[in-house]
Design a protein around this motif. Structure first.
Motif, mmCIF file in Angstrom:
data_model
loop_
_atom_site.group_PDB
_atom_site.id
_atom_site.type_symbol
_atom_site.label_atom_id
_atom_site.label_comp_id
_atom_site.label_asym_id
_atom_site.label_seq_id
_atom_site.Cartn_x
_atom_site.Cartn_y
_atom_site.Cartn_z
ATOM 1 N N CYS A 32 -6.756 1.819 -2.028
ATOM 2 C CA CYS A 32 -6.022 0.119 -2.459
ATOM 3 C C CYS A 32 -5.959 -0.923 -1.879
ATOM 4 O O CYS A 32 -6.074 -0.795 -0.464
ATOM 5 C CB CYS A 32 -4.866 1.008 -2.626
ATOM 6 S SG CYS A 32 -3.436 0.023 -2.507
ATOM 7 N N GLY A 81 -0.081 2.543 -4.768
ATOM 8 C CA GLY A 81 -0.873 2.560 -3.368
ATOM 9 C C GLY A 81 -1.061 4.003 -2.868
ATOM 10 O O GLY A 81 -2.064 4.778 -2.638
ATOM 11 N N ARG A 108 0.478 -1.493 0.057
ATOM 12 C CA ARG A 108 -0.002 0.000 -0.329
ATOM 13 C C ARG A 108 0.864 0.912 -0.443
ATOM 14 O O ARG A 108 0.205 2.117 -0.750
ATOM 15 C CB ARG A 108 -0.973 0.234 1.233
ATOM 16 C CG ARG A 108 -2.411 -0.826 1.008
ATOM 17 C CD ARG A 108 -3.525 -0.574 2.174
ATOM 18 N NE ARG A 108 -4.374 -1.007 2.185
ATOM 19 C CZ ARG A 108 -4.479 -1.782 2.929
ATOM 20 N NH1 ARG A 108 -3.657 -2.462 3.916
ATOM 21 N NH2 ARG A 108 -5.633 -3.197 3.089
ATOM 22 N N GLU A 109 2.089 1.468 0.408
ATOM 23 C CA GLU A 109 3.242 2.222 0.704
ATOM 24 C C GLU A 109 3.281 2.778 -0.620
ATOM 25 O O GLU A 109 4.374 3.345 -1.076
ATOM 26 C CB GLU A 109 3.900 1.972 1.798
ATOM 27 C CG GLU A 109 3.732 2.009 2.821
ATOM 28 C CD GLU A 109 2.317 2.859 3.609
ATOM 29 O OE1 GLU A 109 3.332 4.311 3.149
ATOM 30 O OE2 GLU A 109 1.000 3.182 4.100
ATOM 31 N N GLU A 133 -4.621 -4.400 -0.509
ATOM 32 C CA GLU A 133 -2.969 -5.524 0.108
ATOM 33 C C GLU A 133 -4.157 -7.270 -1.059
ATOM 34 O O GLU A 133 -5.141 -6.840 -0.181
ATOM 35 C CB GLU A 133 -2.436 -5.591 0.521
ATOM 36 C CG GLU A 133 -1.959 -4.118 0.498
ATOM 37 C CD GLU A 133 -0.778 -4.353 1.609
ATOM 38 O OE1 GLU A 133 -0.931 -5.122 2.508
ATOM 39 O OE2 GLU A 133 -0.157 -3.323 2.382
#
Length: 352
Positions: free
Chosen positions: A135, A129, A124-125, A137
Protein backbone atom coordinates in the motif's frame (compact mmCIF):
# COMPACT_ATOMS: atom_id res chain seq x y z
CA UNK A 1 -11.20 25.13 13.67
CA UNK A 2 -12.13 22.54 11.04
CA UNK A 3 -11.02 23.18 7.48
CA UNK A 4 -13.54 23.63 4.70
CA UNK A 5 -13.30 22.74 1.02
CA UNK A 6 -11.76 26.08 0.06
CA UNK A 7 -9.01 25.61 2.63
CA UNK A 8 -8.01 22.38 0.91
CA UNK A 9 -8.11 23.99 -2.55
CA UNK A 10 -5.76 26.68 -1.25
CA UNK A 11 -3.38 23.99 0.04
CA UNK A 12 -2.98 22.34 -3.37
CA UNK A 13 -0.23 24.60 -4.75
CA UNK A 14 2.14 24.22 -1.76
CA UNK A 15 1.39 20.49 -1.67
CA UNK A 16 2.22 20.22 -5.37
CA UNK A 17 5.55 21.94 -4.83
CA UNK A 18 6.40 19.82 -1.80
CA UNK A 19 5.59 16.61 -3.66
CA UNK A 20 7.63 17.65 -6.69
CA UNK A 21 10.57 18.25 -4.38
CA UNK A 22 10.03 14.89 -2.65
CA UNK A 23 9.27 13.01 -5.89
CA UNK A 24 11.90 10.30 -5.48
CA UNK A 25 10.78 9.39 -1.99
CA UNK A 26 7.11 9.60 -2.94
CA UNK A 27 7.32 7.31 -5.97
CA UNK A 28 10.46 5.30 -5.23
CA UNK A 29 8.86 2.08 -3.94
CA UNK A 30 6.41 1.88 -6.82
CA UNK A 31 9.02 2.79 -9.43
CA UNK A 32 11.29 -0.04 -8.25
CA UNK A 33 8.38 -2.47 -8.13
CA UNK A 34 7.25 -1.63 -11.67
CA UNK A 35 10.78 -1.97 -12.99
CA UNK A 36 11.19 -5.31 -11.21
CA UNK A 37 7.89 -6.43 -12.77
CA UNK A 38 9.13 -5.39 -16.24
CA UNK A 39 6.40 -2.82 -16.80
CA UNK A 40 8.00 -1.85 -20.11
CA UNK A 41 6.78 -5.17 -21.54
CA UNK A 42 3.35 -5.09 -19.93
CA UNK A 43 0.24 -2.91 -19.61
CA UNK A 44 -0.04 -0.60 -16.64
CA UNK A 45 -3.73 -0.75 -15.67
CA UNK A 46 -5.10 1.77 -13.19
CA UNK A 47 -8.33 0.65 -11.51
CA UNK A 48 -10.22 3.62 -10.04
CA UNK A 49 -13.60 5.30 -9.81
CA UNK A 50 -15.06 8.76 -9.21
CA UNK A 51 -12.48 11.48 -8.58
CA UNK A 52 -9.68 8.91 -8.56
CA UNK A 53 -10.73 7.78 -12.04
CA UNK A 54 -10.84 11.38 -13.24
CA UNK A 55 -7.39 12.03 -11.77
CA UNK A 56 -6.01 9.05 -13.65
CA UNK A 57 -7.67 10.23 -16.87
CA UNK A 58 -6.13 13.68 -16.39
CA UNK A 59 -2.68 12.10 -16.10
CA UNK A 60 -3.19 9.49 -18.83
CA UNK A 61 -2.00 11.67 -21.77
CA UNK A 62 1.21 12.40 -19.83
CA UNK A 63 1.71 8.71 -19.06
CA UNK A 64 1.05 7.68 -22.65
CA UNK A 65 3.57 10.22 -23.90
CA UNK A 66 6.38 9.43 -21.50
CA UNK A 67 6.04 6.03 -19.86
CA UNK A 68 6.74 4.08 -23.04
CA UNK A 69 4.31 1.32 -22.20
CA UNK A 70 0.64 0.80 -22.84
CA UNK A 71 -1.30 2.48 -20.04
CA UNK A 72 -5.03 2.37 -19.46
CA UNK A 73 -7.64 3.29 -16.85
CA UNK A 74 -10.65 1.12 -16.02
CA UNK A 75 -13.37 1.27 -13.38
CA UNK A 76 -13.71 -1.27 -10.55
CA UNK A 77 -17.02 -2.34 -12.11
CA UNK A 78 -15.27 -3.09 -15.41
CA UNK A 79 -12.55 -5.01 -13.58
CA UNK A 80 -14.97 -7.03 -11.45
CA UNK A 81 -17.35 -8.05 -14.21
CA UNK A 82 -15.59 -7.77 -17.56
CA UNK A 83 -11.83 -7.91 -17.12
CA UNK A 84 -9.88 -10.96 -18.26
CA UNK A 85 -7.11 -10.87 -15.70
CA UNK A 86 -3.74 -11.81 -17.14
CA UNK A 87 -0.05 -11.46 -16.42
CA UNK A 88 0.16 -9.03 -19.33
CA UNK A 89 -1.21 -6.37 -16.96
CA UNK A 90 0.13 -4.75 -13.82
CA UNK A 91 -2.85 -3.48 -11.82
CA UNK A 92 -2.90 -0.50 -9.48
CA UNK A 93 -6.00 -0.23 -7.26
CA UNK A 94 -6.66 3.39 -6.39
CA UNK A 95 -8.97 4.95 -3.80
CA UNK A 96 -8.33 8.30 -2.17
CA UNK A 97 -10.37 7.46 0.92
CA UNK A 98 -9.57 3.75 0.83
CA UNK A 99 -13.19 2.96 1.72
CA UNK A 100 -14.95 2.82 -1.66
CA UNK A 101 -16.88 -0.43 -1.80
CA UNK A 102 -16.36 -0.92 -5.55
CA UNK A 103 -12.57 -0.72 -5.37
CA UNK A 104 -12.57 -3.00 -2.32
CA UNK A 105 -14.63 -5.54 -4.27
CA UNK A 106 -12.29 -5.36 -7.26
CA UNK A 107 -9.24 -5.73 -5.01
CA UNK A 108 -10.84 -8.73 -3.32
CA UNK A 109 -11.41 -10.39 -6.69
CA UNK A 110 -7.76 -9.73 -7.52
CA UNK A 111 -6.71 -11.53 -4.34
CA UNK A 112 -9.02 -14.41 -5.18
CA UNK A 113 -7.18 -14.67 -8.49
CA UNK A 114 -4.03 -15.27 -6.40
CA UNK A 115 -2.44 -11.94 -7.30
CA UNK A 116 -0.88 -9.25 -5.16
CA UNK A 117 -2.95 -6.14 -4.56
CA UNK A 118 -1.03 -2.92 -5.07
CA UNK A 119 -3.11 -0.21 -3.38
CA UNK A 120 -2.68 3.53 -3.78
CA UNK A 121 -4.58 5.61 -1.24
CA UNK A 122 -4.49 8.73 0.86
CA UNK A 123 -4.81 6.64 4.03
CA UNK A 124 -2.81 3.48 4.72
CA UNK A 125 -5.06 2.70 7.69
CA UNK A 126 -8.14 2.48 5.44
CA UNK A 127 -9.81 -0.75 4.36
CA UNK A 128 -7.89 -0.73 1.06
CA UNK A 129 -4.65 -0.11 2.90
CA UNK A 130 -5.26 -3.05 5.22
CA UNK A 131 -6.20 -5.50 2.47
CA UNK A 132 -3.39 -4.49 0.09
CA UNK A 133 -0.24 -6.57 -0.12
CA UNK A 134 1.60 -3.34 -0.87
CA UNK A 135 0.00 0.00 0.00
CA UNK A 136 1.33 3.41 -1.00
CA UNK A 137 0.23 6.87 0.09
CA UNK A 138 0.52 9.39 -2.72
CA UNK A 139 1.25 12.57 -0.79
CA UNK A 140 -2.17 14.13 -0.33
CA UNK A 141 -1.91 14.62 3.41
CA UNK A 142 -5.06 15.32 5.39
CA UNK A 143 -8.41 15.96 3.70
CA UNK A 144 -11.47 15.27 5.79
CA UNK A 145 -14.26 16.42 3.47
CA UNK A 146 -15.98 13.97 1.15
CA UNK A 147 -15.87 16.21 -1.92
CA UNK A 148 -12.15 15.68 -2.44
CA UNK A 149 -10.13 18.49 -4.02
CA UNK A 150 -6.60 18.44 -2.62
CA UNK A 151 -6.55 14.66 -2.79
CA UNK A 152 -7.80 14.56 -6.37
CA UNK A 153 -5.35 17.15 -7.70
CA UNK A 154 -2.33 15.67 -5.91
CA UNK A 155 -3.26 12.27 -7.32
CA UNK A 156 -2.95 13.70 -10.85
CA UNK A 157 0.52 14.94 -9.95
CA UNK A 158 1.45 11.62 -8.36
CA UNK A 159 0.75 9.73 -11.57
CA UNK A 160 2.78 12.29 -13.52
CA UNK A 161 5.66 12.06 -11.06
CA UNK A 162 5.50 8.29 -11.34
CA UNK A 163 5.96 8.55 -15.10
CA UNK A 164 8.71 11.11 -14.63
CA UNK A 165 10.75 8.90 -12.31
CA UNK A 166 9.95 5.67 -14.14
CA UNK A 167 11.09 6.60 -17.64
CA UNK A 168 11.81 10.29 -18.23
CA UNK A 169 14.70 10.22 -15.79
CA UNK A 170 16.71 8.23 -18.33
CA UNK A 171 17.06 11.42 -20.40
CA UNK A 172 18.53 14.20 -18.25
CA UNK A 173 17.60 17.03 -20.64
CA UNK A 174 13.98 15.94 -21.04
CA UNK A 175 13.74 15.26 -17.31
CA UNK A 176 14.77 18.83 -16.52
CA UNK A 177 12.30 20.33 -19.01
CA UNK A 178 9.38 18.20 -17.80
CA UNK A 179 10.18 19.05 -14.18
CA UNK A 180 10.20 22.77 -15.03
CA UNK A 181 6.82 22.48 -16.74
CA UNK A 182 5.34 20.60 -13.78
CA UNK A 183 6.59 23.28 -11.40
CA UNK A 184 5.23 26.08 -13.60
CA UNK A 185 1.84 24.36 -13.81
CA UNK A 186 1.84 23.84 -10.05
CA UNK A 187 2.41 27.56 -9.44
CA UNK A 188 -0.26 28.43 -12.02
CA UNK A 189 -2.80 26.58 -9.87
CA UNK A 190 -2.70 29.37 -7.26
CA UNK A 191 -3.35 31.98 -9.96
CA UNK A 192 -6.24 29.97 -11.41
CA UNK A 193 -7.73 29.61 -7.95
CA UNK A 194 -7.71 33.39 -7.55
CA UNK A 195 -9.20 33.84 -11.01
CA UNK A 196 -11.96 31.40 -10.07
CA UNK A 197 -12.79 33.45 -6.97
CA UNK A 198 -12.95 36.67 -9.00
CA UNK A 199 -15.06 35.02 -11.71
CA UNK A 200 -17.58 33.63 -9.25
CA UNK A 201 -18.12 36.95 -7.55
CA UNK A 202 -18.48 38.77 -10.88
CA UNK A 203 -20.98 36.24 -12.24
CA UNK A 204 -22.77 35.27 -9.04
CA UNK A 205 -26.31 35.98 -10.27
CA UNK A 206 -25.90 33.96 -13.46
CA UNK A 207 -24.41 31.06 -11.54
CA UNK A 208 -27.24 31.07 -9.00
CA UNK A 209 -29.96 30.56 -11.63
CA UNK A 210 -28.22 27.91 -13.76
CA UNK A 211 -30.27 24.70 -13.71
CA UNK A 212 -27.89 22.69 -15.90
CA UNK A 213 -24.43 23.08 -17.39
CA UNK A 214 -22.29 21.93 -20.31
CA UNK A 215 -18.54 21.51 -19.71
CA UNK A 216 -16.63 21.40 -22.99
CA UNK A 217 -12.93 20.68 -23.54
CA UNK A 218 -10.45 18.42 -25.31
CA UNK A 219 -7.31 16.35 -24.72
CA UNK A 220 -6.15 15.98 -21.12
CA UNK A 221 -8.81 18.46 -20.02
CA UNK A 222 -11.52 15.90 -20.74
CA UNK A 223 -10.43 14.55 -17.36
CA UNK A 224 -10.61 18.05 -15.92
CA UNK A 225 -14.16 18.71 -17.02
CA UNK A 226 -15.25 15.20 -16.05
CA UNK A 227 -14.17 15.98 -12.51
CA UNK A 228 -15.75 19.42 -12.79
CA UNK A 229 -19.04 17.82 -13.79
CA UNK A 230 -18.79 15.40 -10.89
CA UNK A 231 -18.17 18.21 -8.42
CA UNK A 232 -21.01 20.38 -9.75
CA UNK A 233 -23.52 17.54 -9.91
CA UNK A 234 -22.75 16.21 -6.42
CA UNK A 235 -22.58 19.62 -4.74
CA UNK A 236 -24.88 21.93 -6.73
CA UNK A 237 -27.30 19.14 -7.67
CA UNK A 238 -27.83 20.16 -11.30
CA UNK A 239 -27.42 18.10 -14.45
CA UNK A 240 -23.89 18.66 -15.75
CA UNK A 241 -22.82 17.18 -19.07
CA UNK A 242 -19.32 16.78 -20.55
CA UNK A 243 -18.49 16.98 -24.26
CA UNK A 244 -15.37 17.10 -26.36
CA UNK A 245 -15.36 20.27 -28.45
CA UNK A 246 -16.15 18.68 -31.83
CA UNK A 247 -18.62 16.19 -30.39
CA UNK A 248 -20.57 19.05 -28.86
CA UNK A 249 -21.36 20.55 -32.27
CA UNK A 250 -22.52 17.21 -33.67
CA UNK A 251 -25.94 17.18 -32.02
CA UNK A 252 -25.76 18.30 -28.39
CA UNK A 253 -25.61 21.96 -29.51
CA UNK A 254 -29.14 21.66 -30.92
CA UNK A 255 -30.61 21.83 -27.41
CA UNK A 256 -29.07 25.23 -26.62
CA UNK A 257 -31.42 28.01 -25.51
CA UNK A 258 -30.85 31.44 -23.92
CA UNK A 259 -31.17 29.68 -20.55
CA UNK A 260 -28.25 27.29 -21.20
CA UNK A 261 -24.96 27.58 -19.28
CA UNK A 262 -21.68 26.55 -20.92
CA UNK A 263 -18.04 26.43 -19.82
CA UNK A 264 -15.32 26.04 -22.46
CA UNK A 265 -11.82 25.09 -21.28
CA UNK A 266 -9.21 26.45 -23.69
CA UNK A 267 -5.46 25.76 -23.81
CA UNK A 268 -2.93 27.84 -25.73
CA UNK A 269 -2.11 25.38 -28.52
CA UNK A 270 -3.30 24.49 -32.01
CA UNK A 271 -6.81 23.73 -30.70
CA UNK A 272 -7.36 27.27 -29.44
CA UNK A 273 -8.90 28.75 -32.60
CA UNK A 274 -11.50 25.99 -32.88
CA UNK A 275 -12.46 26.26 -29.20
CA UNK A 276 -12.81 30.03 -29.50
CA UNK A 277 -14.93 29.64 -32.63
CA UNK A 278 -17.43 27.31 -30.95
CA UNK A 279 -17.38 29.44 -27.81
CA UNK A 280 -18.23 32.59 -29.74
CA UNK A 281 -20.97 30.85 -31.73
CA UNK A 282 -22.53 29.56 -28.51
CA UNK A 283 -22.49 33.08 -27.10
CA UNK A 284 -24.90 34.13 -29.86
CA UNK A 285 -27.50 31.85 -28.27
CA UNK A 286 -26.84 32.32 -24.58
CA UNK A 287 -24.98 34.99 -22.65
CA UNK A 288 -24.22 32.34 -20.01
CA UNK A 289 -21.27 31.15 -22.10
CA UNK A 290 -17.93 31.25 -20.26
CA UNK A 291 -14.33 30.70 -21.33
CA UNK A 292 -11.86 29.14 -18.87
CA UNK A 293 -8.43 30.12 -20.13
CA UNK A 294 -4.88 30.89 -19.00
CA UNK A 295 -3.50 33.13 -21.75
CA UNK A 296 0.00 33.55 -20.33
CA UNK A 297 0.77 29.86 -19.96
CA UNK A 298 2.18 28.17 -23.07
CA UNK A 299 3.11 24.54 -22.55
CA UNK A 300 1.99 21.08 -23.61
CA UNK A 301 -1.69 20.56 -22.72
CA UNK A 302 -0.81 17.40 -20.80
CA UNK A 303 -0.01 19.63 -17.78
CA UNK A 304 -3.23 21.68 -17.98
CA UNK A 305 -5.33 19.65 -15.49
CA UNK A 306 -2.87 20.56 -12.73
CA UNK A 307 -4.04 24.18 -12.80
CA UNK A 308 -7.43 24.21 -14.54
CA UNK A 309 -8.86 21.89 -11.89
CA UNK A 310 -8.82 24.78 -9.40
CA UNK A 311 -11.49 26.62 -11.39
CA UNK A 312 -14.06 23.83 -11.35
CA UNK A 313 -13.40 22.81 -7.76
CA UNK A 314 -13.89 26.34 -6.51
CA UNK A 315 -16.90 26.92 -8.80
CA UNK A 316 -18.74 23.94 -7.31
CA UNK A 317 -17.86 25.00 -3.76
CA UNK A 318 -18.91 28.61 -4.31
CA UNK A 319 -22.27 27.91 -5.94
CA UNK A 320 -23.25 25.20 -3.44
CA UNK A 321 -22.30 27.45 -0.51
CA UNK A 322 -24.13 30.46 -1.93
CA UNK A 323 -27.25 28.41 -2.59
CA UNK A 324 -27.10 26.84 0.88
CA UNK A 325 -27.02 23.26 -0.41
CA UNK A 326 -25.94 21.09 2.49
CA UNK A 327 -27.83 17.84 1.93
CA UNK A 328 -29.55 15.68 -0.65
CA UNK A 329 -33.26 15.20 -1.23
CA UNK A 330 -34.82 13.39 1.78
CA UNK A 331 -35.69 10.40 -0.41
CA UNK A 332 -32.00 9.82 -1.09
CA UNK A 333 -31.78 8.14 2.32
CA UNK A 334 -33.87 5.31 0.91
CA UNK A 335 -31.41 5.02 -1.97
CA UNK A 336 -28.50 4.73 0.44
CA UNK A 337 -30.26 2.03 2.43
CA UNK A 338 -30.03 -0.18 -0.65
CA UNK A 339 -26.86 1.07 -2.34
CA UNK A 340 -23.70 1.94 -0.40
CA UNK A 341 -20.57 3.33 -2.01
CA UNK A 342 -18.44 3.45 1.17
CA UNK A 343 -17.58 0.83 3.76
CA UNK A 344 -18.33 1.17 7.48
CA UNK A 345 -15.14 2.92 8.56
CA UNK A 346 -15.63 5.92 6.30
CA UNK A 347 -16.24 9.37 7.82
CA UNK A 348 -16.28 12.88 6.34
CA UNK A 349 -16.76 16.47 7.48
CA UNK A 350 -18.93 19.30 6.17
CA UNK A 351 -17.35 21.00 3.09
CA UNK A 352 -18.42 24.47 4.29
Amino acid sequence: MAKNMEDYIAEITPTYLKNIENREKLTGILVKMLKDEHVEDRTLTIVASGSSYNAAMCALPFLKKYVGTHTRVITPFAYTYYETVSDDNIYLFVSQSGYSTNILGAAQKHKENHRKVIGITGNRESDLGKMSDICLEYGAGEETIGYVTKGMSTLILFFMLLGLELTVKKNAKTYTVVLEHMTEAAKAHALMYQQAKDFCMENREKLMIANSAFLIAGGANMGTVSEGALKISEMVHIQTTVYEIEEFIHGPDLQLTPESTLFFTCVEDETKERVLQVYEASGLITENTFLVRFKDLHMDQIYAPLYFMAFYQYLAFFVAKEKGITSEHPLHKKFEEIVRCKSDGYTESNPF
